[in-house]
Design a protein around this motif. Structure first.
Motif, PDB file in Angstrom:
ATOM      1  N   LYS A   1       0.866  -1.326   0.053  1.00  0.00           N
ATOM      2  CA  LYS A   1       0.009   0.059   0.165  1.00  0.00           C
ATOM      3  C   LYS A   1       0.804   1.334  -0.112  1.00  0.00           C
ATOM      4  O   LYS A   1       0.280   2.356  -0.329  1.00  0.00           O
ATOM      5  N   ASN A   2       2.048   1.227   0.256  1.00  0.00           N
ATOM      6  CA  ASN A   2       3.172   2.342   0.406  1.00  0.00           C
ATOM      7  C   ASN A   2       3.990   2.370  -1.069  1.00  0.00           C
ATOM      8  O   ASN A   2       4.680   3.527  -0.876  1.00  0.00           O
ATOM      9  N   LEU A   3       3.853   1.529  -1.792  1.00  0.00           N
ATOM     10  CA  LEU A   3       4.405   1.429  -2.967  1.00  0.00           C
ATOM     11  C   LEU A   3       4.504   2.755  -3.847  1.00  0.00           C
ATOM     12  O   LEU A   3       5.456   3.555  -4.004  1.00  0.00           O
ATOM     13  N   LEU A   4       3.137   3.148  -4.139  1.00  0.00           N
ATOM     14  CA  LEU A   4       3.259   4.441  -5.127  1.00  0.00           C
ATOM     15  C   LEU A   4       3.614   5.819  -4.341  1.00  0.00           C
ATOM     16  O   LEU A   4       4.393   6.513  -5.095  1.00  0.00           O
ATOM     17  N   ASN A   5       3.526   5.694  -3.100  1.00  0.00           N
ATOM     18  CA  ASN A   5       3.744   6.884  -2.190  1.00  0.00           C
ATOM     19  C   ASN A   5       5.300   6.897  -2.312  1.00  0.00           C
ATOM     20  O   ASN A   5       5.908   8.183  -2.194  1.00  0.00           O
ATOM     21  N   TYR A   6       6.157   5.704  -2.164  1.00  0.00           N
ATOM     22  CA  TYR A   6       7.510   5.998  -1.905  1.00  0.00           C
ATOM     23  C   TYR A   6       7.989   6.272  -3.312  1.00  0.00           C
ATOM     24  O   TYR A   6       8.965   7.070  -3.158  1.00  0.00           O
ATOM     25  N   PHE A   7       7.591   5.680  -4.645  1.00  0.00           N
ATOM     26  CA  PHE A   7       8.049   6.075  -5.805  1.00  0.00           C
ATOM     27  C   PHE A   7       7.897   7.469  -6.148  1.00  0.00           C
ATOM     28  O   PHE A   7       8.355   8.242  -6.946  1.00  0.00           O
ATOM     29  N   SER A   8       6.727   8.170  -5.748  1.00  0.00           N
ATOM     30  CA  SER A   8       6.363   9.411  -5.881  1.00  0.00           C
ATOM     31  C   SER A   8       7.428  10.319  -5.191  1.00  0.00           C
ATOM     32  O   SER A   8       7.819  11.444  -5.816  1.00  0.00           O
ATOM     33  N   GLN A   9       7.887   9.843  -4.152  1.00  0.00           N
ATOM     34  CA  GLN A   9       9.016  10.925  -3.388  1.00  0.00           C
ATOM     35  C   GLN A   9      10.388  10.694  -4.159  1.00  0.00           C
ATOM     36  O   GLN A   9      11.280  11.625  -4.175  1.00  0.00           O
ATOM     37  N   GLN A  10      10.285   9.767  -5.056  1.00  0.00           N
ATOM     38  CA  GLN A  10      11.512   9.462  -5.802  1.00  0.00           C
ATOM     39  C   GLN A  10      11.406  10.264  -7.116  1.00  0.00           C
ATOM     40  O   GLN A  10      12.256  10.070  -7.979  1.00  0.00           O
ATOM     41  N   GLY A  11      10.394  10.632  -7.276  1.00  0.00           N
ATOM     42  CA  GLY A  11      10.099  11.455  -8.723  1.00  0.00           C
ATOM     43  C   GLY A  11       9.436  10.787  -9.775  1.00  0.00           C
ATOM     44  O   GLY A  11       9.328  11.271 -10.863  1.00  0.00           O
ATOM     45  N   TYR A  12       8.581   9.711  -9.404  1.00  0.00           N
ATOM     46  CA  TYR A  12       8.103   8.919 -10.323  1.00  0.00           C
ATOM     47  C   TYR A  12       6.654   8.982  -9.844  1.00  0.00           C
ATOM     48  O   TYR A  12       6.277   8.575  -8.695  1.00  0.00           O
ATOM     49  N   SER A  13       5.470   9.417 -10.618  1.00  0.00           N
ATOM     50  CA  SER A  13       4.356   9.635 -10.218  1.00  0.00           C
ATOM     51  C   SER A  13       3.540   8.675 -11.194  1.00  0.00           C
ATOM     52  O   SER A  13       3.962   8.360 -12.458  1.00  0.00           O
ATOM     53  N   CYS A  14       2.589   7.980 -10.721  1.00  0.00           N
ATOM     54  CA  CYS A  14       1.667   7.015 -11.268  1.00  0.00           C
ATOM     55  C   CYS A  14       0.439   7.594 -11.579  1.00  0.00           C
ATOM     56  O   CYS A  14      -0.291   8.379 -10.757  1.00  0.00           O
ATOM     57  N   GLU A  15      -0.128   7.520 -12.854  1.00  0.00           N
ATOM     58  CA  GLU A  15      -1.293   8.350 -13.456  1.00  0.00           C
ATOM     59  C   GLU A  15      -2.428   7.539 -12.463  1.00  0.00           C
ATOM     60  O   GLU A  15      -2.312   6.290 -12.229  1.00  0.00           O
ATOM     61  N   PRO A  16      -3.679   8.188 -12.551  1.00  0.00           N
ATOM     62  CA  PRO A  16      -4.644   7.919 -11.871  1.00  0.00           C
ATOM     63  C   PRO A  16      -5.443   6.626 -11.938  1.00  0.00           C
ATOM     64  O   PRO A  16      -5.774   5.688 -11.262  1.00  0.00           O
ATOM     65  N   HIS A  17      -5.084   5.986 -13.362  1.00  0.00           N
ATOM     66  CA  HIS A  17      -5.953   4.626 -13.803  1.00  0.00           C
ATOM     67  C   HIS A  17      -4.941   3.740 -14.145  1.00  0.00           C
ATOM     68  O   HIS A  17      -5.161   2.921 -15.018  1.00  0.00           O
ATOM     69  N   ASP A  18      -3.624   4.177 -13.759  1.00  0.00           N
ATOM     70  CA  ASP A  18      -2.686   2.970 -14.224  1.00  0.00           C
ATOM     71  C   ASP A  18      -2.569   1.945 -13.181  1.00  0.00           C
ATOM     72  O   ASP A  18      -2.560   2.135 -11.855  1.00  0.00           O
TER      73      ASP A  18
END
Length: 466
Positions: A288-305
């Motif tokens: 559950k923390n995977l997307l938040n972690y990568f957003s901190q590294q500069g990688y953002s996931c699109e809403p429906h990806d």
């Protein structure tokens, strides 16, 4: 920068104790140990620290390289895993990454299915070093189906119970276990259906995969390893299989598996995710923390990806960009996830009670050789009688061979010569020629046996490393 390849001469085993690392562990050869077992009281916790793995770590030197077979020649060593550390508790744990990142290698190492040469590091089970017999204490479901296609699901599960459960487990208890496994996996409707072959229609792909899981579940193991459990399945069937595994995890089991880009409905079932890229760990934490972690590294996931597709794309992109993969590795080493693993490592390494719980004894198979022979022969007979094409082919081959042998003595004159000289004369052979034929036959037989031995040696080497 990746760590240098460890010398192939090193003979450390990840299942043996590194004496230098255990400061409070003295020589224990005079202690009486009790073998470790994975039973219902076990927490099912698997920890691993500083795992390095080098393929072709043990070389076979050939004195005549020009005439040696290719599999006996020396091959360059290649490091597959680099200092991996982590911890798995009860739940669903996914190991993900692009092709060739080391997912299956890590899974095999944790399950004690890899050749120990070329391995270094430590593996713990419930806080104690895993014994050499650890692979007999856990369940492992391989990627390919291992069930007999001409037997029913119930018969396959019963065969696994008869061949692998201890002798002190009665027949009634084995039948009860089979019934419970069928119920847990939701196979009641097809329990008495033949699995099916290329020519005989049987159960579906999802039911076949669940039956393979049941072959290991019959042993009531606390820890399960699965190599690509959704391979070859459609989306709906893969969802059913993973939901079944999730239900098993909720019963207090530790489910560790490798998987490649699951759909979102499957990804939501994961408790933790471990990401590997080129043998290095880039994430080891809550799903559950995977997307938040990568957003901190500069990688953002699109809403429906799909998060699983997103992280794989990130890893592939990082491999193509210079320095990006190294930045992700450094970011993980500075993260709270890695610090937590290192804290656990320190606690387990300084445990003063380690020598009391450690066992170097190996668990031996508890079923007799004769029982194994009996049940295997019984299964072979069932397979033979339920496969008409096999019986027909064997009959045809026997008839053809009989006719060929009979043609040698066809239309021969009767003789009472006890030495058989008249028979040899009738077919144009004398004793000298007959003896030459036998020598040639013997030489051909020895060559055939030699080729089979070389093939057997090669298969043994492959089995140890895969």
């Amino acid at each position: 920068m990746k760590s240098a390849i460890i010398s192939s001469k090193r003979d450390d085993s990840v299942y043996d104790i590194d004496v230098k690392s255990y400061r409070y562990l003295s020589t224990t050869s005079h202690h009486k140990f009790v073998p470790l077992s994975i039973n219902s009281s076990s927490k099912g916790e698997v920890s691993f620290y500083d795992i390095d793995y080098i393929a072709n770590g043990r070389k076979m030197k050939c004195k005549c390289p020009n005439i040696c077979p290719s599999f006996l020649k020396e091959k360059p060593a290649k490091q597959i895993l680099y200092g991996l550390s982590g911890n798995f508790k009860t739940g669903m744990h996914a190991i993900m990454g692009s092709t060739g990142c080391g997912k299956s290698s890590l899974l095999d190492i944790l399950a004690n299915r890899k050749d120990r040469h070329g391995l270094s590091g430590q593996i713990f089970v419930d806080g104690s070093p895993a014994p050499s017999s650890f692979k007999y204490m856990v369940g492992y479901v391989v990627q390919d189906d291992i069930i007999s296609e001409t037997l029913t699901i119930r018969e396959n599960l019963m065969f696994s119970a008869n061949i692998r459960l201890p002798r002190d487990v009665s027949h009634v208890e084995r039948v009860e276990r089979v019934i419970k496994v069928i119920s847990d996996l939701g196979l009641e409707s097809c329990a008495d259906t033949t699995v099916g072959t290329e020519f005989i229609r049987g159960v579906s792909g999802g039911e076949r995969k669940r039956a393979c899981i049941g072959m290991e579940l019959i042993l009531a193991r606390k820890i399960f390893f699965l190599d690509e459990p959704t391979t070859g399945l459609d989306a709906a069937t893969a969802r059913k299989v993973m939901k079944c595994l999730s239900n098993l995890a909720k019963q207090g089991r530790t489910i560790i598996f490798s998987i490649h880009q699951p759909r979102y409905s499957i990804f939501k079932l994961f408790d933790t995710v471990t990401l590997l890229s080129e043998g290095e760990m880039l994430y080891h934490g809550q799903a559950k923390n995977l997307l938040n972690y990568f957003s901190q590294q500069g990688y953002s996931c699109e809403p429906h990806d799909n998060p699983a597709d997103f992280v794989i794309d990130v890893l592939i992109d990082a491999q193509e960009r210079p320095g990006a993969l190294e930045n992700l590795r450094l970011a993980y080493e500075k993260s709270s996830m890695h610090q937590h693993v290192m804290k656990l490592r320190k606690q387990q390494f300084i445990d003063v009670n380690l020598q009391i719980r450690t066992s170097r004894k190996s668990a031996k198979p508890t079923i007799s050789l004769w029982n194994e022979f009996y049940y295997i022969c019984l299964r072979t007979l069932k397979n033979t009688f339920r496969n008409p094409s096999l019986i027909l082919s064997q009959i045809v081959v026997s008839i053809i061979l009989g006719l060929l042998v009979g043609l040698v003595f066809f239309d021969l004159k009767k003789t009472t010569d006890p030495g058989g000289s008249q028979v040899l004369h009738n077919v144009g052979l004398d004793y000298t020629t007959n003896w030459d034929l036998w020598k040639n036959f013997f030489g051909l037989s020895m060559m055939t046996v030699g080729l089979f031995l070389l093939a057997y040696i090669q298969l043994r080497r492959i089995k140890k490393t895969k």
